[in-house]
Design an enzyme around this catalytic site. Structure first.
Site, PDB file in Angstrom:
ATOM      1  N   ASN A  93       0.805  -1.218   0.000  1.00 27.06           N
ATOM      2  CA  ASN A  93       0.000   0.000   0.000  1.00 27.06           C
ATOM      3  C   ASN A  93       0.846   1.280   0.000  1.00 27.06           C
ATOM      4  O   ASN A  93       2.003   1.264  -0.397  1.00 27.06           O
ATOM      5  CB  ASN A  93      -1.071  -0.012   1.082  1.00 27.06           C
ATOM      6  CG  ASN A  93      -2.322   0.688   0.582  1.00 27.06           C
ATOM      7  OD1 ASN A  93      -2.411   1.907   0.634  1.00 27.06           O
ATOM      8  ND2 ASN A  93      -3.252  -0.068   0.016  1.00 27.06           N
ATOM      9  N   ARG A  94       0.243   2.393   0.419  1.00 23.81           N
ATOM     10  CA  ARG A  94       0.819   3.713   0.089  1.00 23.81           C
ATOM     11  C   ARG A  94       1.659   4.330   1.192  1.00 23.81           C
ATOM     12  O   ARG A  94       1.373   4.138   2.372  1.00 23.81           O
ATOM     13  CB  ARG A  94      -0.331   4.671  -0.264  1.00 23.81           C
ATOM     14  CG  ARG A  94      -1.038   4.256  -1.533  1.00 23.81           C
ATOM     15  CD  ARG A  94      -2.268   5.108  -1.832  1.00 23.81           C
ATOM     16  NE  ARG A  94      -2.839   4.688  -3.112  1.00 23.81           N
ATOM     17  CZ  ARG A  94      -3.599   3.596  -3.260  1.00 23.81           C
ATOM     18  NH1 ARG A  94      -3.895   2.836  -2.226  1.00 23.81           N
ATOM     19  NH2 ARG A  94      -4.064   3.269  -4.466  1.00 23.81           N
ATOM     20  N   HIS A 119       2.866   0.145  -3.170  1.00 22.86           N
ATOM     21  CA  HIS A 119       3.274  -1.253  -3.351  1.00 22.86           C
ATOM     22  C   HIS A 119       4.744  -1.418  -3.763  1.00 22.86           C
ATOM     23  O   HIS A 119       5.075  -2.198  -4.645  1.00 22.86           O
ATOM     24  CB  HIS A 119       2.379  -1.935  -4.392  1.00 22.86           C
ATOM     25  CG  HIS A 119       0.958  -2.154  -3.933  1.00 22.86           C
ATOM     26  ND1 HIS A 119       0.611  -2.311  -2.629  1.00 22.86           N
ATOM     27  CD2 HIS A 119      -0.202  -2.274  -4.637  1.00 22.86           C
ATOM     28  CE1 HIS A 119      -0.709  -2.510  -2.537  1.00 22.86           C
ATOM     29  NE2 HIS A 119      -1.224  -2.484  -3.743  1.00 22.86           N
ATOM     30  N   HIS A 193      -1.041 -10.220  -3.292  1.00 19.33           N
ATOM     31  CA  HIS A 193      -2.087  -9.438  -3.953  1.00 19.33           C
ATOM     32  C   HIS A 193      -2.947 -10.277  -4.905  1.00 19.33           C
ATOM     33  O   HIS A 193      -3.244  -9.848  -6.018  1.00 19.33           O
ATOM     34  CB  HIS A 193      -1.454  -8.247  -4.679  1.00 19.33           C
ATOM     35  CG  HIS A 193      -2.332  -7.049  -4.781  1.00 19.33           C
ATOM     36  ND1 HIS A 193      -3.540  -7.057  -5.442  1.00 19.33           N
ATOM     37  CD2 HIS A 193      -2.197  -5.785  -4.297  1.00 19.33           C
ATOM     38  CE1 HIS A 193      -4.090  -5.858  -5.383  1.00 19.33           C
ATOM     39  NE2 HIS A 193      -3.291  -5.071  -4.688  1.00 19.33           N
ATOM     40  N   SER A 194      -3.376 -11.459  -4.461  1.00 19.13           N
ATOM     41  CA  SER A 194      -4.287 -12.251  -5.310  1.00 19.13           C
ATOM     42  C   SER A 194      -5.673 -11.622  -5.331  1.00 19.13           C
ATOM     43  O   SER A 194      -6.143 -11.094  -4.323  1.00 19.13           O
ATOM     44  CB  SER A 194      -4.393 -13.683  -4.782  1.00 19.13           C
ATOM     45  OG  SER A 194      -3.245 -14.400  -5.169  1.00 19.13           O
ATOM     46  N   TYR A 195      -6.299 -11.705  -6.509  1.00 16.35           N
ATOM     47  CA  TYR A 195      -7.692 -11.288  -6.662  1.00 16.35           C
ATOM     48  C   TYR A 195      -8.523 -12.552  -6.752  1.00 16.35           C
ATOM     49  O   TYR A 195      -8.292 -13.382  -7.629  1.00 16.35           O
ATOM     50  CB  TYR A 195      -7.908 -10.552  -7.978  1.00 16.35           C
ATOM     51  CG  TYR A 195      -7.370  -9.162  -8.061  1.00 16.35           C
ATOM     52  CD1 TYR A 195      -6.003  -8.922  -8.020  1.00 16.35           C
ATOM     53  CD2 TYR A 195      -8.229  -8.081  -8.245  1.00 16.35           C
ATOM     54  CE1 TYR A 195      -5.513  -7.637  -8.140  1.00 16.35           C
ATOM     55  CE2 TYR A 195      -7.741  -6.790  -8.371  1.00 16.35           C
ATOM     56  CZ  TYR A 195      -6.383  -6.578  -8.307  1.00 16.35           C
ATOM     57  OH  TYR A 195      -5.896  -5.308  -8.443  1.00 16.35           O
ATOM     58  N   ASP A 265     -11.640   0.285  -0.703  1.00 18.42           N
ATOM     59  CA  ASP A 265     -10.193   0.224  -0.906  1.00 18.42           C
ATOM     60  C   ASP A 265      -9.583   0.740   0.394  1.00 18.42           C
ATOM     61  O   ASP A 265      -8.927   1.775   0.422  1.00 18.42           O
ATOM     62  CB  ASP A 265      -9.789   1.078  -2.116  1.00 18.42           C
ATOM     63  CG  ASP A 265      -8.358   0.807  -2.571  1.00 18.42           C
ATOM     64  OD1 ASP A 265      -7.631   0.104  -1.855  1.00 18.42           O
ATOM     65  OD2 ASP A 265      -7.978   1.325  -3.638  1.00 18.42           O
ATOM     66  N   GLN A 305      -6.331  -5.030   4.006  1.00 21.86           N
ATOM     67  CA  GLN A 305      -6.845  -4.092   3.012  1.00 21.86           C
ATOM     68  C   GLN A 305      -7.914  -4.821   2.213  1.00 21.86           C
ATOM     69  O   GLN A 305      -7.647  -5.853   1.603  1.00 21.86           O
ATOM     70  CB  GLN A 305      -5.716  -3.651   2.067  1.00 21.86           C
ATOM     71  CG  GLN A 305      -6.103  -2.635   1.010  1.00 21.86           C
ATOM     72  CD  GLN A 305      -6.054  -1.184   1.536  1.00 21.86           C
ATOM     73  OE1 GLN A 305      -5.616  -0.937   2.666  1.00 21.86           O
ATOM     74  NE2 GLN A 305      -6.518  -0.254   0.732  1.00 21.86           N
ATOM     75  N   GLU A 333      -5.742  -8.025   1.450  1.00 23.73           N
ATOM     76  CA  GLU A 333      -4.285  -8.008   1.627  1.00 23.73           C
ATOM     77  C   GLU A 333      -3.969  -7.844   3.109  1.00 23.73           C
ATOM     78  O   GLU A 333      -4.218  -6.788   3.685  1.00 23.73           O
ATOM     79  CB  GLU A 333      -3.695  -6.845   0.831  1.00 23.73           C
ATOM     80  CG  GLU A 333      -4.059  -6.874  -0.645  1.00 23.73           C
ATOM     81  CD  GLU A 333      -4.171  -5.472  -1.228  1.00 23.73           C
ATOM     82  OE1 GLU A 333      -3.178  -4.729  -1.215  1.00 23.73           O
ATOM     83  OE2 GLU A 333      -5.256  -5.102  -1.695  1.00 23.73           O
TER      84      GLU A 333
HETATM   85  C1  GLA Z   1      -4.243  -1.960  -3.676  1.00 22.00           C
HETATM   86  C2  GLA Z   1      -4.550  -0.517  -3.552  1.00 22.00           C
HETATM   87  C3  GLA Z   1      -5.531  -0.112  -4.587  1.00 22.00           C
HETATM   88  C4  GLA Z   1      -5.031  -0.478  -5.952  1.00 22.00           C
HETATM   89  C5  GLA Z   1      -4.724  -1.931  -6.012  1.00 22.00           C
HETATM   90  C6  GLA Z   1      -4.130  -2.297  -7.335  1.00 22.00           C
HETATM   91  O1  GLA Z   1      -5.258  -2.752  -3.238  1.00 22.00           O
HETATM   92  O2  GLA Z   1      -5.033  -0.165  -2.278  1.00 22.00           O
HETATM   93  O3  GLA Z   1      -5.768   1.250  -4.500  1.00 22.00           O
HETATM   94  O4  GLA Z   1      -3.869   0.249  -6.227  1.00 22.00           O
HETATM   95  O5  GLA Z   1      -3.848  -2.285  -4.989  1.00 22.00           O
HETATM   96  O6  GLA Z   1      -4.827  -1.764  -8.415  1.00 22.00           O
END
Ligand code: GLA
Length: 373
Positions: A93-94, A119, A193-195, A265, A305, A333
């Protein structure tokens, strides 16, 4: 696969492709005793596919991704930047303004999300080649991935030696163990970071999935998705997932936080963990009504997250040749909170020289006809 026959547990390995500089990328396939199958590549530690049974015993792939390396290297993919299935580091994350100070020194990181660092930067752990070593033990089979991030990489201080182990167990779990050491103090916040789409990847929206998050509070963000520092109770808000609730039920509500995230998010503050604990605690549970698939996530991390796939825009094509539409996958996450290096009141993410970073997350796969609890 014949459903009433036990599958043989196994590992196999093949060449997946080549990076532009000629280095080879390998793909490893793990099958557990019940036929669950996972494929992983050593580029980014990316989980390509994960096949689990539904309530009828039918297997399907429940994670988003691609079947060729070129798809992960394409400009289109790198611009959209969804981090499908990848390991994230050094910092999940940020980090606000791509900047933090530590021991009186200010460090500037690569900025790759407007003015923020996201990330791990431009060439995060999702885009490096890891050294891979497959193994098999009593619990299951898996892969040890190792990567050394040099002092100064993406602006971070210290040479960080990282090891991530994926174990696919015969108890139908994917166990992810993270370990790191450094020679200078540095922030570390590793995640996966799996979806997921529990109906099967590429099979439509995730808004009908029932989600439970074991969190009484979350960390609200500003319009660039940086936490404000507040820890806000979820009660009475669309962020209350303490009871199983369809993801889509409140996602369109008129709510400033949902507007900033374009949906969910956000980092959730896990109820039973004020800081890291040494044993994983149940953090989240997702159940999909049509397939009956259930995913439970336990972690030693203090946060998770929840990202509802809001930036997916239908412009990437997945393994079945289907467009990955808006909100057709979600990520959960496990992590320390975003921007912790700039938030004195959040649990610390600083790894000191001589210490060992350890984190464990367990994904448990099962299926049941009704929601249960
Ligand atoms: C994380 C971030 C989102 C986005 C995704 C990837 O989950 O929090 O804002 O950047 O990764 O798209």
């Amino acid at each position: 696969m014949v459903s009433d026959e036990k599958a043989a547990r196994g590992i196999d390995q093949a060449v997946f492709g080549q990076l532009p500089d000629g280095r080879q990328v390998d793909v490893y396939r793990f099958t557990n005793a019940n036929g669950i199958e996972m494929r992983v590549i050593n580029y980014g530690g990316i989980i390509l596919s994960l096949k689990t049974p539904d309530a009828q015993g039918e297997f399907d792939d429940i994670v988003m991704g691609f079947d060729s390396l070129d798809d992960y290297l394409s400009d289109e993919y790198r611009q959209a930047n969804p981090y499908f299935g990848a390991l994230i580091g050094r910092y999940g994350n940020r980090i606000a303004g791509g900047r933090f100070s530590l021991d009186g020194e200010t460090h500037s990181l690569a900025t790759n999300d407007g003015d923020n660092h996201l990330h791990g930067g431009r060439q995060g752990f999702d885009r490096v080649l890891w050294q891979a070593e497959p193994f098999e033990n009593d619990e299951g089979a898996g892969l040890v991935l190792r990567y050394t991030s040099e002092d100064g990489e993406e602006g971070y201080p210290g040479r960080l030696e990282t090891e991530v182990t994926y174990t696919l167990t015969d108890a139908d779990e994917l166990v992810v163990d993270y370990r790191a050491t450094t020679d200078k103090a540095t922030p570390v916040n590793l995640t996966q970071h799996s979806y997921f789409n529990l109906e099967g990847e590429g099979r439509g929206s995730i808004l009908d999935h029932h989600l439970t998050i074991n969190a009484d509070a979350f960390t609200p963000v500003d319009d660039t998705l940086i936490p404000t520092g507040e820890i806000r109770p979820v009660e009475g808000t669309p962020f209350d997932f303490t009871q199983p609730t369809p993801i889509g039920e409140r996602i369109e509500q008129d709510n400033e936080q949902l507007m900033f995230g374009k949906g969910y998010d956000h980092n959730f503050v896990l109820a039973e963990q004020a800081a890291s604990s040494s044993e994983p605690v149940l953090a989240a549970r997702v159940w999909e009504p049509d397939s009956g698939r259930l995913l439970e996530i336990a972690t030693t991390e203090p946060g998770i997250q929840f990202y509802s796939g809001n930036f997916l825009a239908g412009d990437l094509t997945g393994k079945r040749g289907q467009a990955y539409e808006h909100r057709s996958g979600f990520a959960l996450e496990t992590q320390h909170y975003p921007d912790s290096p700039n938030q004195a009141d959040f649990p610390s993410t600083i790894l000191e020289a001589g210490e060992t970073y350890r984190s464990r997350t367990i994904y448990r796969f099962s299926a049941q006809e009704s929601a249960g609890s």
